[in-house]
Design a protein around this motif. Structure first.
Motif, PDB file in Angstrom:
ATOM      1  N   ASP A  91       0.839  -1.199   0.000  1.00 26.21           N
ATOM      2  CA  ASP A  91       0.000   0.000   0.000  1.00 26.21           C
ATOM      3  C   ASP A  91       0.875   1.251   0.000  1.00 26.21           C
ATOM      4  OD1 ASP A  91      -2.395  -1.341  -0.017  1.00 26.21           O
ATOM      5  OD2 ASP A  91      -2.820  -1.060   2.116  1.00 26.21           O
ATOM      6  N   ARG A  92       0.541   2.197  -0.851  1.00 28.69           N
ATOM      7  CA  ARG A  92       1.256   3.474  -0.903  1.00 28.69           C
ATOM      8  C   ARG A  92       0.701   4.390   0.182  1.00 28.69           C
ATOM      9  NH1 ARG A  92       2.715   5.963  -5.818  1.00 28.69           N
ATOM     10  NH2 ARG A  92       1.024   7.430  -5.353  1.00 28.69           N
ATOM     11  N   VAL A  93       1.577   4.884   1.047  1.00 30.30           N
ATOM     12  CA  VAL A  93       1.134   5.693   2.183  1.00 30.30           C
ATOM     13  C   VAL A  93       2.019   6.917   2.362  1.00 30.30           C
ATOM     14  CG1 VAL A  93       0.151   3.725   3.440  1.00 30.30           C
ATOM     15  CG2 VAL A  93       2.553   4.336   3.793  1.00 30.30           C
ATOM     16  N   TRP A  94       1.484   7.881   3.114  1.00 31.43           N
ATOM     17  CA  TRP A  94       2.296   9.011   3.555  1.00 31.43           C
ATOM     18  C   TRP A  94       1.899   9.355   4.985  1.00 31.43           C
ATOM     19  CZ3 TRP A  94       0.701  13.806   0.123  1.00 31.43           C
ATOM     20  CH2 TRP A  94      -0.667  14.043   0.244  1.00 31.43           C
ATOM     21  N   GLY A  95       2.817   9.988   5.714  1.00 38.27           N
ATOM     22  CA  GLY A  95       2.504  10.285   7.101  1.00 38.27           C
ATOM     23  C   GLY A  95       3.624  11.019   7.805  1.00 38.27           C
ATOM     24  N   LEU A  96       3.559  10.962   9.139  1.00 38.06           N
ATOM     25  CA  LEU A  96       4.466  11.726   9.995  1.00 38.06           C
ATOM     26  C   LEU A  96       4.818  10.874  11.210  1.00 38.06           C
ATOM     27  CD1 LEU A  96       5.465  14.788  10.008  1.00 38.06           C
ATOM     28  CD2 LEU A  96       3.643  15.191  11.657  1.00 38.06           C
ATOM     29  N   SER A 122      -3.545   8.784  -5.160  1.00 38.43           N
ATOM     30  CA  SER A 122      -3.328   7.949  -6.337  1.00 38.43           C
ATOM     31  C   SER A 122      -2.792   8.797  -7.478  1.00 38.43           C
ATOM     32  CB  SER A 122      -4.643   7.274  -6.757  1.00 38.43           C
ATOM     33  OG  SER A 122      -5.626   8.250  -7.054  1.00 38.43           O
ATOM     34  N   GLY A 123      -1.904   8.214  -8.262  1.00 35.55           N
ATOM     35  CA  GLY A 123      -1.376   8.908  -9.423  1.00 35.55           C
ATOM     36  C   GLY A 123      -0.292   9.925  -9.138  1.00 35.55           C
ATOM     37  N   ASP A 125       3.499  10.715  -7.822  1.00 35.28           N
ATOM     38  CA  ASP A 125       4.801  10.126  -7.538  1.00 35.28           C
ATOM     39  C   ASP A 125       5.138  10.309  -6.062  1.00 35.28           C
ATOM     40  OD1 ASP A 125       7.945  10.907  -7.314  1.00 35.28           O
ATOM     41  OD2 ASP A 125       7.627   9.304  -8.762  1.00 35.28           O
ATOM     42  N   LEU A 126       5.654   9.249  -5.429  1.00 34.01           N
ATOM     43  CA  LEU A 126       5.894   9.308  -3.989  1.00 34.01           C
ATOM     44  C   LEU A 126       7.005  10.285  -3.609  1.00 34.01           C
ATOM     45  CD1 LEU A 126       5.424   5.552  -2.981  1.00 34.01           C
ATOM     46  CD2 LEU A 126       3.948   7.491  -2.392  1.00 34.01           C
ATOM     47  N   VAL A 127       7.925  10.553  -4.499  1.00 36.68           N
ATOM     48  CA  VAL A 127       8.955  11.554  -4.205  1.00 36.68           C
ATOM     49  C   VAL A 127       8.316  12.940  -4.151  1.00 36.68           C
ATOM     50  CG1 VAL A 127      11.100  12.619  -5.009  1.00 36.68           C
ATOM     51  CG2 VAL A 127      10.794  10.143  -5.193  1.00 36.68           C
ATOM     52  N   GLN A 128       7.419  13.216  -5.090  1.00 34.41           N
ATOM     53  CA  GLN A 128       6.685  14.480  -5.052  1.00 34.41           C
ATOM     54  C   GLN A 128       5.770  14.530  -3.824  1.00 34.41           C
ATOM     55  OE1 GLN A 128       6.909  17.048  -7.562  1.00 34.41           O
ATOM     56  NE2 GLN A 128       8.724  15.863  -8.088  1.00 34.41           N
ATOM     57  N   ALA A 129       5.125  13.408  -3.533  1.00 32.95           N
ATOM     58  CA  ALA A 129       4.193  13.355  -2.406  1.00 32.95           C
ATOM     59  C   ALA A 129       4.874  13.668  -1.087  1.00 32.95           C
ATOM     60  CB  ALA A 129       3.543  11.968  -2.344  1.00 32.95           C
ATOM     61  N   ALA A 130       6.153  13.333  -0.962  1.00 30.54           N
ATOM     62  CA  ALA A 130       6.868  13.539   0.302  1.00 30.54           C
ATOM     63  C   ALA A 130       6.969  15.006   0.681  1.00 30.54           C
ATOM     64  CB  ALA A 130       8.273  12.932   0.216  1.00 30.54           C
ATOM     65  N   ALA A 131       6.685  15.900  -0.256  1.00 29.64           N
ATOM     66  CA  ALA A 131       6.742  17.335   0.042  1.00 29.64           C
ATOM     67  C   ALA A 131       5.549  17.816   0.845  1.00 29.64           C
ATOM     68  CB  ALA A 131       6.827  18.134  -1.262  1.00 29.64           C
ATOM     69  N   LEU A 132       4.512  16.982   1.016  1.00 37.17           N
ATOM     70  CA  LEU A 132       3.266  17.495   1.573  1.00 37.17           C
ATOM     71  C   LEU A 132       2.883  17.084   2.996  1.00 37.17           C
ATOM     72  CD1 LEU A 132       0.724  17.507  -1.412  1.00 37.17           C
ATOM     73  CD2 LEU A 132       1.451  19.437  -0.024  1.00 37.17           C
ATOM     74  N   PRO A 133       3.222  15.914   3.510  1.00 37.78           N
ATOM     75  CA  PRO A 133       2.604  15.490   4.783  1.00 37.78           C
ATOM     76  C   PRO A 133       2.723  16.480   5.932  1.00 37.78           C
ATOM     77  CG  PRO A 133       3.684  13.628   3.753  1.00 37.78           C
ATOM     78  CD  PRO A 133       4.048  14.828   2.934  1.00 37.78           C
ATOM     79  N   ALA A 134       3.911  16.966   6.246  1.00 35.39           N
ATOM     80  CA  ALA A 134       4.065  17.872   7.389  1.00 35.39           C
ATOM     81  C   ALA A 134       3.460  19.237   7.099  1.00 35.39           C
ATOM     82  CB  ALA A 134       5.535  18.013   7.767  1.00 35.39           C
ATOM     83  N   VAL A 135       3.820  19.831   5.965  1.00 36.75           N
ATOM     84  CA  VAL A 135       3.354  21.192   5.682  1.00 36.75           C
ATOM     85  C   VAL A 135       1.871  21.219   5.318  1.00 36.75           C
ATOM     86  CG1 VAL A 135       5.635  22.020   5.041  1.00 36.75           C
ATOM     87  CG2 VAL A 135       4.138  21.083   3.266  1.00 36.75           C
ATOM     88  N   GLY A 136       1.393  20.175   4.641  1.00 34.46           N
ATOM     89  CA  GLY A 136      -0.010  20.142   4.260  1.00 34.46           C
ATOM     90  C   GLY A 136      -0.935  20.040   5.453  1.00 34.46           C
ATOM     91  N   THR A 137      -0.616  19.143   6.386  1.00 32.95           N
ATOM     92  CA  THR A 137      -1.458  19.006   7.571  1.00 32.95           C
ATOM     93  C   THR A 137      -1.348  20.240   8.465  1.00 32.95           C
ATOM     94  OG1 THR A 137       0.319  17.745   8.680  1.00 32.95           O
ATOM     95  CG2 THR A 137      -1.428  16.482   7.573  1.00 32.95           C
ATOM     96  N   THR A 138      -0.174  20.871   8.485  1.00 25.73           N
ATOM     97  CA  THR A 138      -0.016  22.109   9.259  1.00 25.73           C
ATOM     98  C   THR A 138      -0.884  23.220   8.682  1.00 25.73           C
ATOM     99  OG1 THR A 138       2.246  21.558   9.944  1.00 25.73           O
ATOM    100  CG2 THR A 138       1.618  23.875  10.007  1.00 25.73           C
ATOM    101  N   ALA A 139      -0.881  23.356   7.356  1.00 25.31           N
ATOM    102  CA  ALA A 139      -1.669  24.412   6.717  1.00 25.31           C
ATOM    103  C   ALA A 139      -3.164  24.191   6.929  1.00 25.31           C
ATOM    104  CB  ALA A 139      -1.340  24.476   5.227  1.00 25.31           C
TER     105      ALA A 139
END
Length: 323
Positions: A91-96, A122-123, A125-139
């Motif tokens: 499973d593709r995941v992201w988190g903190l 979905s869709g 790239d996980l390298v691009q996705a890594a830019a969002l978990p901390a800053v996205g949830t903070t925003a």
């Protein structure tokens, strides 16, 4: 026990103390899953930790030397742990990482509780996705939960080209606000491309020439008193950073600002859950929010990534590619 690659440092200091080394590969404890990390981003809290500016926290909560770095991650489930996790291998995941572990996502594997992650968009790239978990949830927490931005609000984002700021500009438009962005002169067209209605160079624009605003989001940490004065009656200000040169003064002002009631300066320490990560996934899949990556570095260049963030002027996030 098998080993894995990880970013490490043996003493507090400048970015040059960081290096790629080997540590034991984590094993999932009860209530945890193991993620094979594709990429992690560099966040301001890691700079402070590495420099020894928050030793009270890193000495109590963190490991001894060699210490680790990295807070958020994007990757694939390697060990789903208990069937109750609702996750499967691959499973593709992201988190903190949880606060109890604090740093360590700049590594090939991490062990985390399943409530600290969600399925990645979905869709994407996980390298691009890594830019969002901390800053996205903070925003999201800052604008939706703390400032309660609503349609028609006049929103000022200070530090709009950075990690949190670049997401906040996009979210402000999602929530229906009129977004004014403060950023460096070379980044004004960039923040306009993210949706900012107005964009000003912080170096040549006086705060007195701005406002009033219903909401001010400050990602810089300096001049909090000056920017709070731009609030309209019943306005709300959220700050997510301290003045690195004088953190005690920042804390003192945050506490003193409570006398202003609803117009006080709100500050929070992010502690996102699966529901918040899932909301970020939804916003990303809908196209409302997109990751902004300044530069991608290999794990071996972790010191260069930290140095780049310290120098400022970034557009979005610096990402460490591990897989």
């Amino acid at each position: 026990m098998s080993e894995m690659r990880a970013a490490l440092y043996d003493s507090y200091g400048p970015p040059e103390v960081l290096y790629e080394g080997s540590v034991p590969k984590p094993v999932a404890d009860p209530g945890e899953v193991v993620v094979r990390v594709h990429a992690a981003s560099v966040n301001g809290g890691e700079l402070a930790g590495r420099a020894g500016k928050v030793r009270l926290v890193t000495e109590i909560v963190g490991r001894g030397f060699p210490k680790r770095t990295g807070m958020d991650f994007a990757g694939e489930i390697a060990d789903p742990g208990s069937p109750d996790s609702g996750l499967a291998v691959g499973d593709r995941v992201w988190g903190l990482l949880p606060r109890s572990r604090m740093f360590g996502s700049a590594a090939e594997f991490v062990a985390v509780p399943p409530h600290r992650l969600a399925l990645a968009p979905s869709g994407l790239d996980l390298v691009q996705a890594a830019a969002l978990p901390a800053v996205g949830t903070t925003a999201i927490t800052a604008l939706r939960d703390k400032a309660r931005v609503t349609a028609g609000d006049r929103l000022l984002v200070r530090g709009a080209s950075g990690g949190v700021g670049s997401v906040a500009v996009q979210l402000g438009k999602v929530y229906g606000a009129h977004v004014t962005a403060l950023a460096g002169g070379r980044n004004l067209d960039f923040v306009r491309s993210l949706g900012a209605d107005d964009a000003f160079d912080y170096a040549t624009t006086s705060a007195a020439d701005l406002g009033p605003f219903d909401v001010v989001l400050d990602t810089v940490g300096t001049q909090l008193r000056t920017y709070r004065r731009l609030l309209a009656p019943e306005g709300r200000m959220v700050a997510i950073a301290f003045d690195a040169r004088n953190p005690a003064a920042s804390v003192s002002y945050l506490l003193a600002s409570t006398v202003f009631g609803s117009r006080r300066v709100r500050f929070f320490s992010g502690n996102p859950t699966r529901r918040l990560f899932a909301e970020l996934t939804r916003l990303t899949e809908s196209g409302a929010v997109r990751p902004v990556v300044d530069t991608v570095y290999p794990l071996a260049d972790i010191a260069a990534a930290h140095r780049a963030l310290e120098q400022g002027g970034s557009r979005g996030k610096h990402v460490i590619q591990i897989l």
